[in-house]
Design a protein around this motif. Sequence first.
Motif, PDB file in Angstrom:
ATOM      1  N   TRP A 137       0.803  -1.225   0.000  1.00 47.98           N
ATOM      2  CA  TRP A 137       0.000   0.000   0.000  1.00 47.98           C
ATOM      3  C   TRP A 137       0.833   1.271   0.000  1.00 47.98           C
ATOM      4  N   ILE A 140      -0.605  -0.179  -9.510  1.00 45.75           N
ATOM      5  CA  ILE A 140      -0.926  -0.577  -8.142  1.00 45.75           C
ATOM      6  C   ILE A 140      -0.542  -2.037  -7.960  1.00 45.75           C
ATOM      7  N   ASP A 195      -5.592   6.680  -9.627  1.00 43.81           N
ATOM      8  CA  ASP A 195      -6.582   5.787 -10.225  1.00 43.81           C
ATOM      9  C   ASP A 195      -7.994   6.083  -9.711  1.00 43.81           C
ATOM     10  N   TRP A 248      -2.649   4.640  -6.587  1.00 48.81           N
ATOM     11  CA  TRP A 248      -4.031   4.452  -6.129  1.00 48.81           C
ATOM     12  C   TRP A 248      -4.795   5.774  -6.154  1.00 48.81           C
ATOM     13  N   SER A 304       2.180   1.795  -3.386  1.00 50.82           N
ATOM     14  CA  SER A 304       1.130   1.951  -4.396  1.00 50.82           C
ATOM     15  C   SER A 304       0.255   3.178  -4.164  1.00 50.82           C
TER      16      SER A 304
END
Length: 243
Positions: A12, A187, A22, A19, A15
């Motif tokens: 996480w 991601i 996105d 994220w 990413s």
Amino acid sequence: MGGIRKMSDDGWKASAKAWIKDMGETGDYGRQYVLDAPMIERLRRLGGGRALDVGCGEGRFCRILRREGFDPVGLDPTSELLAAARTRDPDGTYVEGRAEALDFADASFDLVVSCLSLIDIEPAGQAIAEMVRVLKPGGTLLVANLTSFSTARAGQGWRRDLLGRRTHFGIDRYLEPRSGWEAWRGIRIVNWHRPLRDYMQWFLGQGLTLTHFDEPEPTGGPEDRADRYRRVPWYLIMEWRKT
């Protein structure tokens, strides 16, 4: 999904930037065209109150909660996602923490939301117990999750014929809980598969009453993509009452 897991290397943090990009303001296809309408419908039946969004990520669902008359608190362990949430919602309340060890008093919230976060949580049973603990008697636990059919997919799931047309969706090892890396559009995070049995036993073990269940269909977007979500139930919504 926001990122909640005991292990630090769940992807996480690395990413977070991808994220946030996105999700944007409207969210991805599944949120915008499959989950939002039925989730908002459930919120409108509840009539407001203090809410906790467990695994709030960049804060998108917290902003929905506020628009629907709730006083939300967003919780996530990923500081980069929380920073984006605070930037987009300066008046909101966002705290760093983990679902399995909530730093809130018993019976603190009228509503607890887990929107696509249970698949990120390794000790999910413990997290569910914590969500119930901080929920007021008579309060609601609203859950959106990937279906266990989708998380049990074999390989990429879809099988194709010689012309590249999708023929059917393959699943395997359905009853075997497991984690794995999922990657798309920059991601790369860890997701958990569990059979629906496990989730239901955790909720029922907390003495909750199931008041709503749905596997929502798409309500718009590109038709070819909507067709895929109609052929395979990708999400489920559950509403549980603490009695």
